[in-house]
Scaffold this motif. Structure first.
Motif, PDB file in Angstrom:
ATOM      1  N   UNK A  35      47.893  31.773  42.636  1.00  0.00           N
ATOM      2  CA  UNK A  35      47.485  32.678  43.705  1.00  0.00           C
ATOM      3  C   UNK A  35      47.751  34.108  43.267  1.00  0.00           C
ATOM      4  N   UNK A  36      46.741  34.935  43.411  1.00  0.00           N
ATOM      5  CA  UNK A  36      46.865  36.373  43.169  1.00  0.00           C
ATOM      6  C   UNK A  36      46.812  37.088  44.511  1.00  0.00           C
ATOM      7  N   UNK A  37      47.760  37.981  44.744  1.00  0.00           N
ATOM      8  CA  UNK A  37      47.792  38.843  45.918  1.00  0.00           C
ATOM      9  C   UNK A  37      47.511  40.242  45.402  1.00  0.00           C
ATOM     10  N   UNK A  38      46.349  40.777  45.746  1.00  0.00           N
ATOM     11  CA  UNK A  38      45.908  42.056  45.196  1.00  0.00           C
ATOM     12  C   UNK A  38      45.804  43.075  46.324  1.00  0.00           C
ATOM     13  N   UNK A  52      56.643  33.373  39.716  1.00  0.00           N
ATOM     14  CA  UNK A  52      56.258  34.418  40.651  1.00  0.00           C
ATOM     15  C   UNK A  52      56.612  35.755  40.025  1.00  0.00           C
ATOM     16  N   UNK A  53      55.640  36.649  39.945  1.00  0.00           N
ATOM     17  CA  UNK A  53      55.903  37.952  39.368  1.00  0.00           C
ATOM     18  C   UNK A  53      54.739  38.894  39.575  1.00  0.00           C
ATOM     19  N   UNK A  54      54.868  40.071  39.016  1.00  0.00           N
ATOM     20  CA  UNK A  54      53.826  41.088  39.111  1.00  0.00           C
ATOM     21  C   UNK A  54      53.007  41.058  37.830  1.00  0.00           C
ATOM     22  N   UNK A  55      51.693  41.007  37.997  1.00  0.00           N
ATOM     23  CA  UNK A  55      50.765  40.995  36.867  1.00  0.00           C
ATOM     24  C   UNK A  55      49.932  42.266  36.914  1.00  0.00           C
ATOM     25  N   UNK A  56      49.458  42.684  35.771  1.00  0.00           N
ATOM     26  CA  UNK A  56      48.592  43.861  35.679  1.00  0.00           C
ATOM     27  C   UNK A  56      47.167  43.387  35.440  1.00  0.00           C
ATOM     28  N   UNK A  57      46.293  43.607  36.415  1.00  0.00           N
ATOM     29  CA  UNK A  57      44.880  43.282  36.249  1.00  0.00           C
ATOM     30  C   UNK A  57      44.198  44.480  35.596  1.00  0.00           C
ATOM     31  N   UNK A  58      43.292  44.230  34.684  1.00  0.00           N
ATOM     32  CA  UNK A  58      42.687  45.273  33.847  1.00  0.00           C
ATOM     33  C   UNK A  58      42.169  46.463  34.648  1.00  0.00           C
ATOM     34  N   UNK A  59      41.462  46.210  35.725  1.00  0.00           N
ATOM     35  CA  UNK A  59      40.872  47.307  36.490  1.00  0.00           C
ATOM     36  C   UNK A  59      41.503  47.452  37.866  1.00  0.00           C
ATOM     37  N   UNK A  60      41.799  46.343  38.535  1.00  0.00           N
ATOM     38  CA  UNK A  60      42.314  46.389  39.906  1.00  0.00           C
ATOM     39  C   UNK A  60      43.770  46.833  39.988  1.00  0.00           C
ATOM     40  N   UNK A  61      44.486  46.815  38.861  1.00  0.00           N
ATOM     41  CA  UNK A  61      45.868  47.280  38.861  1.00  0.00           C
ATOM     42  C   UNK A  61      46.869  46.164  39.105  1.00  0.00           C
ATOM     43  N   UNK A  62      48.038  46.535  39.650  1.00  0.00           N
ATOM     44  CA  UNK A  62      49.115  45.578  39.843  1.00  0.00           C
ATOM     45  C   UNK A  62      48.798  44.600  40.968  1.00  0.00           C
ATOM     46  N   UNK A  63      49.177  43.336  40.729  1.00  0.00           N
ATOM     47  CA  UNK A  63      48.996  42.278  41.711  1.00  0.00           C
ATOM     48  C   UNK A  63      50.182  41.330  41.592  1.00  0.00           C
ATOM     49  N   UNK A  64      50.438  40.582  42.634  1.00  0.00           N
ATOM     50  CA  UNK A  64      51.451  39.546  42.580  1.00  0.00           C
ATOM     51  C   UNK A  64      50.751  38.267  42.135  1.00  0.00           C
ATOM     52  N   UNK A  65      51.353  37.565  41.181  1.00  0.00           N
ATOM     53  CA  UNK A  65      50.795  36.307  40.671  1.00  0.00           C
ATOM     54  C   UNK A  65      51.811  35.197  40.893  1.00  0.00           C
ATOM     55  N   UNK A  66      51.361  34.122  41.519  1.00  0.00           N
ATOM     56  CA  UNK A  66      52.240  32.975  41.812  1.00  0.00           C
ATOM     57  C   UNK A  66      51.565  31.708  41.298  1.00  0.00           C
TER      58      UNK A  66
END
Length: 123
Positions: free
Chosen positions: A82-85, A46-60
């Motif tokens: 699961x991505x929470x954007x 579980x952590x924060x991911x950087x999506x190329x265009x949408x920005x920061x998201x939580x990834x689990x």
């Protein structure tokens, strides 16, 4: 589709929780902290991911043991990502829930899931 004798199977469920069903934040770090305090599986990531265009998201990412009675006979573990954007300019979240019961190819399927999530952008 199949890869050799292995049939490929996966799903993607996209949802937007109601405003009263989710923590009142649009910050990915805050949501990650909130989720970490919930029922996070020990074998998960579980952590924060950087999506190329949408920005920061939580990834689990996590793995669940098979339940043949509830999963139409499936005997392999299911891998879920699961991505929470955060939805731009709101306090709402878009949830992308990917899963696959193809355990031998789970890591490759997760690469595909991550690639699909990385294409998300707001117009």
């Amino acid at each position: 589709m199949t890869v050799g004798p292995v049939p490929l199977a996966s799903s993607l469920l996209i949802s937007v929780p109601g405003p009263d069903e989710w923590p009142h934040t649009s910050d990915a770090e805050e949501l990650a902290e909130h989720l970490a305090g919930q029922d996070v599986r020990e074998d998960g990531e579980l952590g924060v991911a950087e999506l190329a265009v949408a920005g920061k998201a939580v990834r689990h990412r996590y793995r669940e043991a098979a339940d043949p009675d509830a999963q139409m006979g499936n005997t392999l573990p299911t891998t879920t990502v699961t991505y929470y954007v955060p939805i731009s300019t709101t306090m709402r979240w878009l949830i992308l829930n990917f899963s696959t019961p193809v355990d031998p190819l789970a890591d490759r399927m997760v690469e595909l899931f991550d690639t699909v999530a990385d294409t998300l952008h707001w117009t």
